[in-house]
Design a protein around this motif. Sequence first.
Motif, mmCIF file in Angstrom:
data_model
loop_
_atom_site.group_PDB
_atom_site.id
_atom_site.type_symbol
_atom_site.label_atom_id
_atom_site.label_comp_id
_atom_site.label_asym_id
_atom_site.label_seq_id
_atom_site.Cartn_x
_atom_site.Cartn_y
_atom_site.Cartn_z
ATOM 1 N N SER A 82 0.852 -1.209 0.000
ATOM 2 C CA SER A 82 0.000 0.000 0.000
ATOM 3 C C SER A 82 0.877 1.244 0.000
ATOM 4 O O SER A 82 2.071 1.180 0.327
ATOM 5 C CB SER A 82 -0.934 0.014 1.214
ATOM 6 N N GLU A 83 0.262 2.318 -0.319
ATOM 7 C CA GLU A 83 0.970 3.609 -0.299
ATOM 8 C C GLU A 83 1.352 3.972 1.124
ATOM 9 O O GLU A 83 2.410 4.564 1.366
ATOM 10 C CB GLU A 83 0.071 4.697 -0.911
ATOM 11 N N THR A 84 0.500 3.582 2.050
ATOM 12 C CA THR A 84 0.791 3.881 3.462
ATOM 13 C C THR A 84 2.088 3.221 3.904
ATOM 14 O O THR A 84 2.915 3.831 4.607
ATOM 15 C CB THR A 84 -0.367 3.419 4.352
ATOM 16 N N GLN A 85 2.281 1.963 3.491
ATOM 17 C CA GLN A 85 3.529 1.274 3.832
ATOM 18 C C GLN A 85 4.734 1.996 3.245
ATOM 19 O O GLN A 85 5.785 2.124 3.886
ATOM 20 C CB GLN A 85 3.493 -0.169 3.315
ATOM 21 N N LEU A 86 4.577 2.495 2.002
ATOM 22 C CA LEU A 86 5.672 3.217 1.358
ATOM 23 C C LEU A 86 5.996 4.484 2.132
ATOM 24 O O LEU A 86 7.178 4.794 2.384
ATOM 25 C CB LEU A 86 5.298 3.540 -0.095
ATOM 26 N N ARG A 87 4.971 5.218 2.538
ATOM 27 C CA ARG A 87 5.200 6.474 3.261
ATOM 28 C C ARG A 87 5.860 6.175 4.624
ATOM 29 O O ARG A 87 6.765 6.890 5.053
ATOM 30 C CB ARG A 87 3.875 7.212 3.456
ATOM 31 N N ASP A 88 5.351 5.165 5.284
ATOM 32 C CA ASP A 88 5.936 4.829 6.599
ATOM 33 C C ASP A 88 7.401 4.388 6.455
ATOM 34 O O ASP A 88 8.253 4.718 7.300
ATOM 35 C CB ASP A 88 5.120 3.701 7.247
ATOM 36 N N PHE A 89 7.706 3.665 5.383
ATOM 37 C CA PHE A 89 9.072 3.202 5.149
ATOM 38 C C PHE A 89 10.006 4.389 4.920
ATOM 39 O O PHE A 89 11.112 4.456 5.476
ATOM 40 C CB PHE A 89 9.096 2.270 3.929
ATOM 41 N N THR A 112 4.197 13.518 3.227
ATOM 42 C CA THR A 112 4.244 12.765 1.966
ATOM 43 C C THR A 112 2.846 12.399 1.489
ATOM 44 O O THR A 112 2.582 12.351 0.282
ATOM 45 C CB THR A 112 5.083 11.492 2.136
ATOM 46 N N ALA A 113 1.885 12.185 2.399
ATOM 47 C CA ALA A 113 0.495 11.882 2.011
ATOM 48 C C ALA A 113 -0.110 13.055 1.249
ATOM 49 O O ALA A 113 -0.772 12.894 0.222
ATOM 50 C CB ALA A 113 -0.336 11.543 3.249
ATOM 51 N N ARG A 114 0.147 14.253 1.774
ATOM 52 C CA ARG A 114 -0.392 15.453 1.115
ATOM 53 C C ARG A 114 0.233 15.665 -0.256
ATOM 54 O O ARG A 114 -0.469 15.958 -1.238
ATOM 55 C CB ARG A 114 -0.169 16.682 2.013
ATOM 56 N N ILE A 115 1.557 15.491 -0.340
ATOM 57 C CA ILE A 115 2.245 15.734 -1.599
ATOM 58 C C ILE A 115 1.926 14.655 -2.626
ATOM 59 O O ILE A 115 1.744 14.932 -3.815
ATOM 60 C CB ILE A 115 3.767 15.856 -1.359
ATOM 61 N N PHE A 116 1.809 13.423 -2.181
ATOM 62 C CA PHE A 116 1.435 12.332 -3.101
ATOM 63 C C PHE A 116 0.046 12.590 -3.706
ATOM 64 O O PHE A 116 -0.177 12.393 -4.898
ATOM 65 C CB PHE A 116 1.423 10.990 -2.366
#
Length: 256
Positions: A217-224, A240-244
Amino acid sequence: MANPWESDNCDEIRAYYSAYYIPQAAALWCGVPVEVLKQILSQATETSRNIYAHPKISCLEPRCRAIHDAIDNNKLACGRDGKSPVFDSEDHVAPERRTVSRQDLKEWIVKEFPSNKPEFLFDEVERKTHSAINAESFRALQVDRDALQRQLQSAKESIKMMELQKYEVAAKLKQYEERLKCLDNAINPRSEKTYLNIIGALLEVVTGTFKGETFTSETQLRDFIEEKFDDLRGVRSRTTARIFAAAKRALNDDMA
């Protein structure tokens, strides 16, 4: 059903060759309706030979005098008891028997009293028309006026459409100005550093040190990214959530 020619009473033609005795002409000139003409004249008093006055119609006497005077001075032709006009001033016609044709009377009034156009001689167009303008010229002016009114209406509609377009353009311009303002705010040195850090982190994940890592998921990518690059500005998961999200919108807009 009657044919048109059976119902035409030719009022205009009859009026053209009508002849009036002087008191009749004067009374009609004063505005007395034809249907009460005899009654009114029966109530009038003869002040001098074939000149009449009426207690309620003050203009009757002076107009009788004006018509007789015009005849005496050869300015208005008169006939005898409705017959053809006499043009020779030596051919005397008794005042009581004097008659004037409708056309001669009309032409004399136009010449001597151009601003006075009684209804029994002049139609509506002639009464509304200046003496220097004939009926044909008046109708031509009406045609020109109607054409100008149509042009004016068309111009008003065009202006209304242009005003609507102006508002639409102004709304678009405001929208673009707001977007430009957002871009100006976004590309300040601090924001630029955040974008560069996130891009750099993504490159490391995709092609660099962390190549081969997989994310469901995208969440995993952001957390990583937040975990591995916590020393870089702007790599927090919320940022990163906002910019993505903004990047996805921009991509979708360009691809639409």
